[in-house]
Design an enzyme around this catalytic site. Structure first.
Site, PDB file in Angstrom:
ATOM      1  N   CYS A   1       0.830  -1.213   0.000  1.00 52.81           N
ATOM      2  CA  CYS A   1       0.000   0.000   0.000  1.00 52.81           C
ATOM      3  C   CYS A   1       0.864   1.262   0.000  1.00 52.81           C
ATOM      4  CB  CYS A   1      -0.975  -0.026   1.168  1.00 52.81           C
ATOM      5  SG  CYS A   1      -0.253  -0.535   2.732  1.00 52.81           S
TER       6      CYS A   1
HETATM    7  N1  LIG Z   1      -4.283  -4.296   5.175  1.00 54.44           N
HETATM    8  C1  LIG Z   1      -3.770  -3.615   4.160  1.00 54.44           C
HETATM    9  O1  LIG Z   1      -4.000  -2.403   3.992  1.00 54.44           O
HETATM   10  C2  LIG Z   1      -2.889  -4.303   3.144  1.00 54.44           C
HETATM   11  C3  LIG Z   1      -2.492  -3.593   2.004  1.00 54.44           C
HETATM   12  C4  LIG Z   1      -1.676  -4.227   1.058  1.00 54.44           C
HETATM   13  C5  LIG Z   1      -1.252  -5.518   1.287  1.00 54.44           C
HETATM   14  N2  LIG Z   1      -1.632  -6.173   2.419  1.00 54.44           N
HETATM   15  C6  LIG Z   1      -1.150  -7.536   2.598  1.00 54.44           C
HETATM   16  O2  LIG Z   1      -2.230  -8.435   2.377  1.00 54.44           O
HETATM   17  C7  LIG Z   1      -2.117  -9.553   3.243  1.00 54.44           C
HETATM   18  C8  LIG Z   1      -3.392  -9.653   4.064  1.00 54.44           C
HETATM   19  O3  LIG Z   1      -3.476  -8.473   4.837  1.00 54.44           O
HETATM   20  P1  LIG Z   1      -4.726  -8.114   5.733  1.00 54.44           P
HETATM   21  O4  LIG Z   1      -4.436  -6.794   6.334  1.00 54.44           O
HETATM   22  O5  LIG Z   1      -5.964  -8.326   4.972  1.00 54.44           O
HETATM   23  O6  LIG Z   1      -4.574  -9.239   6.854  1.00 54.44           O
HETATM   24  P2  LIG Z   1      -5.521  -9.628   8.072  1.00 54.44           P
HETATM   25  O7  LIG Z   1      -6.655  -8.685   8.185  1.00 54.44           O
HETATM   26  O8  LIG Z   1      -4.619  -9.779   9.230  1.00 54.44           O
HETATM   27  O9  LIG Z   1      -6.112 -11.041   7.601  1.00 54.44           O
HETATM   28  C9  LIG Z   1      -5.310 -12.119   7.580  1.00 54.44           C
HETATM   29  C10 LIG Z   1      -5.986 -13.325   6.963  1.00 54.44           C
HETATM   30  O10 LIG Z   1      -5.025 -14.338   7.060  1.00 54.44           O
HETATM   31  C11 LIG Z   1      -5.414 -15.341   8.010  1.00 54.44           C
HETATM   32  N3  LIG Z   1      -4.293 -15.514   8.953  1.00 54.44           N
HETATM   33  C12 LIG Z   1      -4.062 -14.857  10.102  1.00 54.44           C
HETATM   34  N4  LIG Z   1      -2.914 -15.285  10.659  1.00 54.44           N
HETATM   35  C13 LIG Z   1      -2.423 -16.241   9.851  1.00 54.44           C
HETATM   36  C14 LIG Z   1      -1.256 -17.050   9.867  1.00 54.44           C
HETATM   37  N5  LIG Z   1      -0.358 -16.974  10.837  1.00 54.44           N
HETATM   38  N6  LIG Z   1      -1.050 -17.882   8.822  1.00 54.44           N
HETATM   39  C15 LIG Z   1      -1.951 -17.980   7.835  1.00 54.44           C
HETATM   40  N7  LIG Z   1      -3.070 -17.245   7.767  1.00 54.44           N
HETATM   41  C16 LIG Z   1      -3.294 -16.388   8.766  1.00 54.44           C
HETATM   42  C17 LIG Z   1      -6.657 -14.825   8.680  1.00 54.44           C
HETATM   43  O11 LIG Z   1      -7.513 -15.958   8.847  1.00 54.44           O
HETATM   44  P3  LIG Z   1      -8.260 -16.296  10.224  1.00 54.44           P
HETATM   45  O12 LIG Z   1      -9.579 -15.586  10.180  1.00 54.44           O
HETATM   46  O13 LIG Z   1      -8.383 -17.764  10.183  1.00 54.44           O
HETATM   47  O14 LIG Z   1      -7.368 -15.791  11.338  1.00 54.44           O
HETATM   48  C18 LIG Z   1      -7.219 -13.828   7.666  1.00 54.44           C
HETATM   49  O15 LIG Z   1      -8.047 -14.474   6.734  1.00 54.44           O
HETATM   50  C19 LIG Z   1      -0.878  -9.315   4.109  1.00 54.44           C
HETATM   51  O16 LIG Z   1       0.195 -10.021   3.592  1.00 54.44           O
HETATM   52  C20 LIG Z   1      -0.650  -7.811   4.014  1.00 54.44           C
HETATM   53  O17 LIG Z   1       0.693  -7.456   4.141  1.00 54.44           O
HETATM   54  C21 LIG Z   1      -2.469  -5.606   3.348  1.00 54.44           C
END
Ligand SMILES: NC(=O)c1ccc[n+]([C@@H]2O[C@H](COP(=O)([O-])OP(=O)(O)OC[C@H]3O[C@@H](n4cnc5c(N)ncnc54)[C@H](OP(=O)(O)O)[C@@H]3O)[C@@H](O)[C@H]2O)c1
Length: 350
Positions: free
Chosen positions: A155
Site C-alpha cells: 500500500c
Molecule cells: N491491510 C492492508 O491495507 C494491506 C495492504 C496491502 C497488502 N496487504 C497484505 O495483504 C495480506 C493480508 O493483509 P490483511 O491486512 O488483509 O490481513 P488480516 O486482516 O490480518 O487477515 C489475515 C488473513 O489471514 C489469516 N491468517 C491470520 N494469521 C495467519 C497465519 N499466521 N497464517 C496464515 N493465515 C493467517 C486470517 O484468517 P483467520 O480468520 O483464520 O485468522 C485472515 O483471513 C498481508 O500479507 C498484508 O501485508 C495488506
C-alpha cells in the site's frame, strides 16, 4: 454461473483485504465467487478475537479453513491475502498446480536475499518469486497481461511510486539525490490481528512513527522506480483512522523546472489512466477524496528557490493499496475493461 464467468477464490477471506475483495467481486459482472477460505486448520491455535460464528453473514458461501485440493478444484483464479510468510508459500503452491494467482502479501515482491533481510522470514520458493510479475498496474500492463502469478504491490509502495514515477521517467528528478517519503496509514493497514500498537487506547488521540529506517516497503519503492538502494528515506506513521494512506514526498528537481513543466509531465503519464486523478497545481488531496474507491489522487507544490517539489498522493490502502488493485490486475489478465467492478468513483463521505 454463466458460461463466460471465471471461478474465483479468496484465501484470507476473513482478513481486511479479503473482505474488501468480497465486497468488490460480489458486484463484478464477469466472475463468480466459488471458494472462500481463512487460515489453514493447523494455524488456528492463536488468539482469536471473534469466533467464526460471530462474522457477519457477508456471503452465501461458507468460509472454510484453507485446503489446497478444494481450492484447486473449485477455482480458475485465486487471490491469496494472508500474512507475509504464509501467503507466498500458498500462492506458489496454487500457481504450481495451475491456477492464476494474485498474491497480496509482500512475499513475492523482492528477490529472496532482500526479502530475508527486510522481512526476516524464510522466503517463498525462488521459482515463484522469480516468475511473479509486480502488479503496479499503471506501469506493468504488458507483463501483467501475460502473467499467471502476480505480486500485488504494497500500500505505501503503490502510493509513493505513483507520486514519484512521472518525475523520474520525465527526467525532472535531480539524479542521485535522496527522496524523502513521509507516509501515513490508517490502522487497517496492519491487518485485523490486534496488537498493543493498534489497541484503541494506544491509538486514539495519538500519532506516531514506526519501523523507522527498516520498513519493508523501502526496497520495494526503490525497485519499482529503478532507483539504487538507499535513494529513499521512508517514514511510516500510524494515523488514528481506519483507512487511507497519505504520502508527502520531497523531491529535488532540476532547478530550472517550472510548475507548468511538472504539471505537463504528470499529465503526459496519467491522462489516460482511469484511476489516477491529478489536482491543479496548488490543490492538495485529502484522504476523504479516495476512501472506498480505487483512485489515487495526486497534487504538488513547487518550492522554486530550493528546487524542491512536494508531491502529495492519497489512496485507500484496502482498495488501490490492496484489493482494488488486485482486481484491476485480474481485469488486465482477463482482457476485460480495467474498471470492471471498480466503477465506484464517489468516495465515502463524510
Ligand atoms: N491491510 C492492508 O491495507 C494491506 C495492504 C496491502 C497488502 N496487504 C497484505 O495483504 C495480506 C493480508 O493483509 P490483511 O491486512 O488483509 O490481513 P488480516 O486482516 O490480518 O487477515 C489475515 C488473513 O489471514 C489469516 N491468517 C491470520 N494469521 C495467519 C497465519 N499466521 N497464517 C496464515 N493465515 C493467517 C486470517 O484468517 P483467520 O480468520 O483464520 O485468522 C485472515 O483471513 C498481508 O500479507 C498484508 O501485508 C495488506
Amino acid at each position: 454461473m454463466r458460461e463466460t464467468e471465471v471461478r474465483v477464490g479468496i484465501v484470507g477471506a476473513t482478513g481486511y483485504s479479503g473482505r474488501e475483495l468480497i465486497r468488490i467481486l460480489s458486484r463484478h459482472e464477469r466472475v463468480s465467487l466459488t471458494y472462500l477460505a481463512r487460515s489453514p486448520e493447523g494455524l488456528k491455535n492463536r488468539v482469536e478475537t471473534r469466533s467464526a460464528g460471530s462474522e457477519p453473514r457477508f456471503h452465501r458461501l461458507p468460509v472454510l479453513p484453507y485446503e489446497a485440493d478444494a481450492c484447486v478444484s473449485q477455482c480458475d483464479v485465486v487471490f491469496v491475502a494472508l500474512p507475509s510468510g504464509s501467503s507466498g508459500q500458498i500462492a506458489a503452491e496454487l500457481w504450481a498446480r495451475g491456477l492464476v494467482v494474485i498474491d497480496l502479501s509482500g512475499d513475492l515482491r523482492l528477490p529472496t536475499d532482500k526479502y530475508e533481510v527486510w522481512y526476516g522470514k524464510p522466503p517463498a520458493p525462488k521459482e515463484a518469486q522469480e516468475t511473479a510479475v509486480y502488479g503496479l498496474t499503471e506501469f506493468n500492463r504488458p507483463l501483467i497481461r501475460a502473467a499467471r502469478l502476480i505480486a500485488n504491490p504494497g500500500c505505501y509502495a503503490t502510493c509513493a511510486t505513483l507520486a514519484l514515477y512521472p518525475l523520474i521517467q520525465g527526467g525532472l528528478y535531480a539524479p542521485n539525490t535522496t527522496i524523502v517519503v513521509d507516509a501515513k496509514s490508517g490502522v487497517s493497514g496492519a491487518g485485523r490481528t490486534p496488537t498493543q500498537n493498534t489497541h484503541f487506547p494506544e491509538l486514539a488521540g495519538n500519532f506516531y512513527a514506526y519501523r523507522v529506517g527498516r520498513h519493508q516497503h523501502t526496497p520495494e519503492i526503490e525497485q519499482s522506480l529503478r532507483l539504487s538502494d538507499g535513494s529513499i528515506i521512508l517514514t511510516t506513521q500510524l494515523l488514528p483512522v481506519a483507512r487511507g494512506i497519505y504520502v508527502t514526498a520531497y523531491v529535488k528537481v532540476e532547478k530550472t523546472c517550472s510548475i507548468d513543466e511538472i504539471d505537463a509531465c504528470f499529465h503526459r503519464v496519467y491522462d489516460s489512466e482511469p484511476f489516477i486523478r491529478l489536482l491543479p497545481p496548488g490543490e492538495i488531496p485529502e484522504l476523504k477524496h479516495v476512501l472506498g474507491t480505487n483512485l489515487c489522487t495526486i497534487g504538488f507544490h513547487l518550492h522554486p528557490n530550493q528546487g524542491v517539489l512536494q508531491v502529495f498522493s492519497v489512496i485507500d490502502n484496502l482498495m488501490k493499496g490492496a484489493a482494488g488493485q488486485a482486481v484491476q490486475n485480474l481485469n488486465v489478465i482477463q482482457g476485460w475493461p480495467e474498471t470492471t467492478g471498480l466503477e465506484q468513483e464517489w468516495p465515502f463521505y463524510p
